[in-house]
Scaffold this motif. Sequence first.
Motif, PDB file in Angstrom:
ATOM      1  N   UNK A  72       0.690  -1.173  -0.055  1.00  0.00           N
ATOM      2  CA  UNK A  72      -0.044  -0.013   0.159  1.00  0.00           C
ATOM      3  C   UNK A  72       0.554   1.504   0.099  1.00  0.00           C
ATOM      4  N   UNK A  73       2.124   1.148  -0.028  1.00  0.00           N
ATOM      5  CA  UNK A  73       2.985   2.234  -0.129  1.00  0.00           C
ATOM      6  C   UNK A  73       3.471   2.738   1.102  1.00  0.00           C
ATOM      7  N   UNK A  74       3.126   2.157   2.117  1.00  0.00           N
ATOM      8  CA  UNK A  74       3.404   2.574   3.540  1.00  0.00           C
ATOM      9  C   UNK A  74       4.484   1.853   4.064  1.00  0.00           C
ATOM     10  N   UNK A  75       5.275   2.328   4.972  1.00  0.00           N
ATOM     11  CA  UNK A  75       6.675   1.700   5.522  1.00  0.00           C
ATOM     12  C   UNK A  75       6.265   0.250   5.855  1.00  0.00           C
ATOM     13  N   UNK A  76       7.519  -0.579   5.606  1.00  0.00           N
ATOM     14  CA  UNK A  76       7.224  -1.899   6.102  1.00  0.00           C
ATOM     15  C   UNK A  76       6.805  -2.338   7.187  1.00  0.00           C
ATOM     16  N   UNK A  77       5.805  -2.875   7.314  1.00  0.00           N
ATOM     17  CA  UNK A  77       5.325  -3.371   8.709  1.00  0.00           C
ATOM     18  C   UNK A  77       5.960  -4.574   9.349  1.00  0.00           C
ATOM     19  N   UNK A  78       6.382  -4.510  10.709  1.00  0.00           N
ATOM     20  CA  UNK A  78       7.224  -5.604  11.380  1.00  0.00           C
ATOM     21  C   UNK A  78       6.596  -6.382  12.153  1.00  0.00           C
ATOM     22  N   UNK A  79       5.363  -6.156  12.544  1.00  0.00           N
ATOM     23  CA  UNK A  79       4.486  -6.889  13.608  1.00  0.00           C
ATOM     24  C   UNK A  79       4.477  -8.450  13.444  1.00  0.00           C
ATOM     25  N   UNK A  80       4.439  -9.226  14.441  1.00  0.00           N
ATOM     26  CA  UNK A  80       4.621 -10.649  14.350  1.00  0.00           C
ATOM     27  C   UNK A  80       3.607 -11.265  15.273  1.00  0.00           C
ATOM     28  N   UNK A  81       3.509 -12.539  15.118  1.00  0.00           N
ATOM     29  CA  UNK A  81       2.587 -13.186  16.263  1.00  0.00           C
ATOM     30  C   UNK A  81       2.760 -12.750  17.603  1.00  0.00           C
ATOM     31  N   UNK A  82       3.826 -12.573  17.964  1.00  0.00           N
ATOM     32  CA  UNK A  82       4.462 -12.323  19.504  1.00  0.00           C
ATOM     33  C   UNK A  82       3.735 -10.796  20.005  1.00  0.00           C
ATOM     34  N   UNK A  83       3.957 -10.080  18.871  1.00  0.00           N
ATOM     35  CA  UNK A  83       3.798  -8.588  19.364  1.00  0.00           C
ATOM     36  C   UNK A  83       2.158  -8.470  19.121  1.00  0.00           C
ATOM     37  N   UNK A  84       1.609  -9.116  18.043  1.00  0.00           N
ATOM     38  CA  UNK A  84       0.059  -8.869  18.286  1.00  0.00           C
ATOM     39  C   UNK A  84      -0.267  -9.704  19.544  1.00  0.00           C
ATOM     40  N   UNK A  85       0.099 -10.747  19.832  1.00  0.00           N
ATOM     41  CA  UNK A  85      -0.624 -11.586  20.991  1.00  0.00           C
ATOM     42  C   UNK A  85      -0.271 -10.576  22.395  1.00  0.00           C
ATOM     43  N   UNK A  86       0.915  -9.896  22.177  1.00  0.00           N
ATOM     44  CA  UNK A  86       1.024  -9.093  23.439  1.00  0.00           C
ATOM     45  C   UNK A  86       0.181  -7.961  23.640  1.00  0.00           C
ATOM     46  N   UNK A  87      -0.114  -7.424  22.314  1.00  0.00           N
ATOM     47  CA  UNK A  87      -1.139  -6.375  22.236  1.00  0.00           C
ATOM     48  C   UNK A  87      -2.568  -6.665  22.658  1.00  0.00           C
ATOM     49  N   UNK A  88      -2.818  -8.118  22.439  1.00  0.00           N
ATOM     50  CA  UNK A  88      -4.067  -8.540  22.564  1.00  0.00           C
ATOM     51  C   UNK A  88      -4.387  -8.774  24.143  1.00  0.00           C
ATOM     52  N   UNK A  89      -3.209  -9.392  24.827  1.00  0.00           N
ATOM     53  CA  UNK A  89      -3.275  -9.672  26.207  1.00  0.00           C
ATOM     54  C   UNK A  89      -3.143  -8.645  26.913  1.00  0.00           C
ATOM     55  N   UNK A  90      -2.421  -7.525  26.488  1.00  0.00           N
ATOM     56  CA  UNK A  90      -2.383  -6.142  27.161  1.00  0.00           C
ATOM     57  C   UNK A  90      -3.880  -5.380  27.266  1.00  0.00           C
ATOM     58  N   UNK A  91      -4.644  -5.704  26.321  1.00  0.00           N
ATOM     59  CA  UNK A  91      -5.908  -5.289  25.966  1.00  0.00           C
ATOM     60  C   UNK A  91      -7.062  -5.919  26.861  1.00  0.00           C
ATOM     61  N   UNK A  92      -6.793  -7.322  26.815  1.00  0.00           N
ATOM     62  CA  UNK A  92      -7.794  -8.112  27.564  1.00  0.00           C
ATOM     63  C   UNK A  92      -7.581  -8.092  28.808  1.00  0.00           C
ATOM     64  N   UNK A  93      -6.410  -8.932  29.355  1.00  0.00           N
ATOM     65  CA  UNK A  93      -6.126  -9.006  30.779  1.00  0.00           C
ATOM     66  C   UNK A  93      -5.952  -7.758  31.302  1.00  0.00           C
ATOM     67  N   UNK A  94      -7.031  -7.115  31.894  1.00  0.00           N
ATOM     68  CA  UNK A  94      -6.807  -5.942  32.650  1.00  0.00           C
ATOM     69  C   UNK A  94      -7.500  -5.947  33.776  1.00  0.00           C
TER      70      UNK A  94
END
Length: 481
Positions: free
Chosen positions: A28-50
């Motif tokens: 899409x012309x945007x800077x190369x994304x670098x997110x992985x399964x680990x970072x996505x899982x960390x974001x989700x756990x941070x958002x869910x386990x609160x």
Amino acid sequence: MAPEFQKNAMYVSNELESGDVQKNFDDDGREKRTGTLLTASAHIITAVIGSGVLSLAWAIAQLGWVAGPAVLLAFSFITYFTSTLLADSYRSPGPISGKRNYTYMDVVRSHLGGVKVTLCGIAQYANLVGVTIGYTITASISMVAVRRSNCFHKNGHEASCSIGSYPYMIIFAVIQIVLSQIPNFHKLSWLSILAAVMSFTYASIGLGLSIAKVAGVGHHVKTTLTGVVVGVDVSGTEKVWRSFQAIGDIAFAYAYSTVLIEIQDTLKSSPPESKVMKRASLAGVSTTTLFYVLCGTIGYAAFGNDAPGNFLTGFGFYEPFWLIDFANVCIAVHLIGAYQVFCQPLYGFVEARCSERWPDSKFITSEYAMQVPCCGTYNLNLFRLVWRTTYVIVTAVIAMIFPFFNDFLGLIGAASFYPLTVYFPIEMHIAQRKIPKYSFTWVWLKILSWTCLIVSLVAAAGSIQGLATDVKGYKPFSTHQ
């Protein structure tokens, strides 16, 4: 077209000539994304386990041994199922090679369009504001709990130890003003991983203390299959309202659909983002469900029908005081990170709209390079500095006016669960897959949607009633816990 994308698109066209585009930019012309399964899982756990995990013992106490775990598992399944539908909607028209959508509103615009885009925006961003207010309240309560824990240890469990939470809300807001200058979601991975570790830590401490309490000599508490007993613990009316509120608390405990698309937009394009996001959702939801069931059921076994609304800050435990202090510090650190996970989509939305509306404004678009010790170069944007600082201050002021924990959690959960977690993912799935009207799949998806609507309405009613009761008895200039 936004100036940033125009610049990227021009750069892409030049890079195409040298064959290096794949190294630097995505499709899409945007800077190369670098997110992985680990970072996505960390974001989700941070958002869910609160903070929601801390109220689950109370929620199970209202519903009992049968309905409590059943509701937890039901919300777990529904959240995971609809998150997979939402993950497939990130690209349109197809989930693998379609056009990217950067926000929840963009996804709804691509698949449904019309007034539903506006309704989605209202639901999502109002929810994000509500969550950040709720996290300000909860973080300050945890900070106060550290002071109170030391007070109880020094002066005995019967001491009043009344400490106001306003100074701690201000401290939390100052920290958020600094962290809010992190430019976007892509730069948040380190904070999410730290916050996820903190959430596991304090949940484990609460679980361990509950197990120790259950196993303790002379431990006798009252638990029942149906929860608090009418005529003994509560009146019939209170039983109904509390049950509704408990459902809202559990719904809030699973809420992360508001940031799912923004999390998915950080992922690398290979393997396909939808596949990685589904795996991250499965890892996040299953892990949190395990913690939720353990914390809720063992917490109920430890405290019975008298379970506090928050068993770490409500002083279901007093000793060892140093461990209680550490757990509450972990809660505060986790909520510092979770606040950023939930407010970054809102920041991005406002800043993108302002850039589109006033593309020639240097105040909005210009960035100034600054050297930050140990961190390298930071690009300062004056509009970002002023707008995000103002937002944090406003949410802190609202939190000071409404410092109610359980009722606020329930209301946020009830208000956001149906439209963002259930309705839009199902409607977009039907539109994307072109599911025929009145077919078997269409019918059962609609039944699921309407059932969740009813659940959300009764949960909202319970939370509003609880808030009204708290407001009547609240004295704004007295200390609160």
